[in-house]
Design an enzyme around this catalytic site. Sequence first.
Site, PDB file in Angstrom:
ATOM      1  N   ASP A 131     -10.526   3.004   4.964  1.00 60.14           N
ATOM      2  CA  ASP A 131     -10.980   1.616   4.805  1.00 60.14           C
ATOM      3  C   ASP A 131     -12.507   1.523   4.885  1.00 60.14           C
ATOM      4  O   ASP A 131     -13.082   0.481   4.565  1.00 60.14           O
ATOM      5  CB  ASP A 131     -10.377   0.722   5.903  1.00 60.14           C
ATOM      6  CG  ASP A 131      -9.100   0.012   5.444  1.00 60.14           C
ATOM      7  OD1 ASP A 131      -8.877  -0.074   4.216  1.00 60.14           O
ATOM      8  OD2 ASP A 131      -8.342  -0.458   6.315  1.00 60.14           O
TER       9      ASP A 131
ATOM     10  N   GLN B 204      -4.144  -2.069   9.721  1.00 61.66           N
ATOM     11  CA  GLN B 204      -4.181  -3.318   8.966  1.00 61.66           C
ATOM     12  C   GLN B 204      -4.822  -4.429   9.801  1.00 61.66           C
ATOM     13  O   GLN B 204      -4.460  -4.656  10.950  1.00 61.66           O
ATOM     14  CB  GLN B 204      -2.749  -3.715   8.567  1.00 61.66           C
ATOM     15  CG  GLN B 204      -2.659  -4.966   7.722  1.00 61.66           C
ATOM     16  CD  GLN B 204      -3.323  -4.813   6.359  1.00 61.66           C
ATOM     17  OE1 GLN B 204      -3.213  -3.784   5.698  1.00 61.66           O
ATOM     18  NE2 GLN B 204      -4.038  -5.848   5.933  1.00 61.66           N
TER      19      GLN B 204
ATOM     20  N   LYS C  79       0.837  -1.202   0.000  1.00 63.51           N
ATOM     21  CA  LYS C  79       0.000   0.000   0.000  1.00 63.51           C
ATOM     22  C   LYS C  79       0.875   1.256   0.000  1.00 63.51           C
ATOM     23  O   LYS C  79       0.580   2.224  -0.702  1.00 63.51           O
ATOM     24  CB  LYS C  79      -0.927  -0.014   1.224  1.00 63.51           C
ATOM     25  CG  LYS C  79      -2.030  -1.072   1.111  1.00 63.51           C
ATOM     26  CD  LYS C  79      -2.788  -1.283   2.416  1.00 63.51           C
ATOM     27  CE  LYS C  79      -3.770  -2.436   2.268  1.00 63.51           C
ATOM     28  NZ  LYS C  79      -4.527  -2.706   3.516  1.00 63.51           N
TER      29      LYS C  79
END
Length: 308
Positions: free
Chosen positions: A124, A101, A57
Site C-alpha cells: 500500500d 485494510q 482484492k
Amino acid sequence: MSRTVDKLWNGREVAARFRTMVRERADAFRRRYGRRPGLAAVVVGDDPASLLYVAGKARACQEAGLYSEVHHLPATAAEEDVIALVRALCGESRVDGVLVQWPVPAGIDYERVVSAMDPARDVDGFHPVNTGVLWRGRPALVPCTPLGILALLRAYGVSPAGRRVTIVGRSPIVGRPLAGLMLLHDATVTVCHSRTTDLAAATREADILVVAAGRPGLIGPEHVRPGAVVIDVGITRVDGRPVGDVRTHEVAAVAAAVTPVPGGVGPMTVAMLLANTVEAAFAREEGRVPRSQVWLEAGDAVAGRWGA
Ligand code: NAD
C-alpha cells in the site's frame, strides 16, 4: 452530449491492460521461482465496505495468477494482536506483500500497525520509510491510488512535467503521496484542503486537476480551466450509487478530459496493488529494493495502444 462523452477516460480498459501485464509478469515469476507472488490482506472488524474491498482484492489476485490470503480479525482484536499478525505475515516466505485494510476500529492506531510492517512488503506504500523516500525523490513502494493516477495520465499521453497540477485533498492515502509523486514527475504542485480559502482560484490554475475530497459534486465547470485534464478520485455512496467529487458532464463541457466515477481511477487502484505485489516479489527474490516506478515505465511501452 456525445462530445462530452468522448472526453471521458476509460479507467477500466487501461486497468485491464495493466492487469494483463501483471498476469504475464506473475507467470514469469512462477516459471523462474516455482511459486506465485503472494499478497496477505488483514481486515479488522466487520465494516461491510472494508470486507467488500478485501474480497475484491483477493479475487483480483486470483484472476491475475497471484497467491492471496485474507486474515479477518474481530473488531475486539487488540492493537498488539494486529501488530503481531502483521509482523508474522512479513516473515512468511510465500507472502511478498501485506496490507491492512483502512479503516481499523477505534482503539487501534493505524500508524503503529503500518509502521510494524516490513517496508519492502508494504504494497500500500503507507509505511513511514516509503513515505519518506517518496518525498526524498527516491520512491520505493508508492501508494496505489496516486500510482494509478500517474499510470492513467501516461496511458493517455499526458505528462505532468512542467504542468501546473492542483490536488484537492491532503489525506495520507491520496493527496499527500500524489503531491510527492507529481513533484517527482516535474509538475508544479498546489495542494488544497478543507481550510483553503479560495478553492476555485487554485483549481482554475491547474492544467491537471485531481480531486480527492470525498465531497460529491464539489467541483463544477467554474472550478476548471478550459482544456484542463480533471481526475476525479472521489467515491461517495449516494442512494446506493457511487458518486464522484466532480460534476462529470458539466465539467466535460470545458475540460479536455475527465475521469468518470465509477470506471475511472477506482479500477486503476486495484491494478496497481497487484502491480506493487509482483514488483515486491521480484525485488525480494532478486535482493533489491522494490520500485513501483517500473510499472509506469512498463505502461509507457504500450501506451500508444491506449490513445492520444
Ligand atoms: P479523506 O477524508 O481522508 O480526505 C479528504 C481530504 O479532502 C482532506 O484532506 C480534506 O481537507 C479535503 N477536503 C474535504 N472537503 C473539502 C473542501 N470542501 N474543499 C477542499 N478540500 C476539502 O479522504 P481520502 O481517503 O483521501 O479519500 C477522498 C475520496 O477519494 C473519498 O471519496 C474516497 O472514497 C475516495 N478514494 C477513492 C479511491 C479510488 O481508488 N478511486 C482511493 C482512495 C480514496
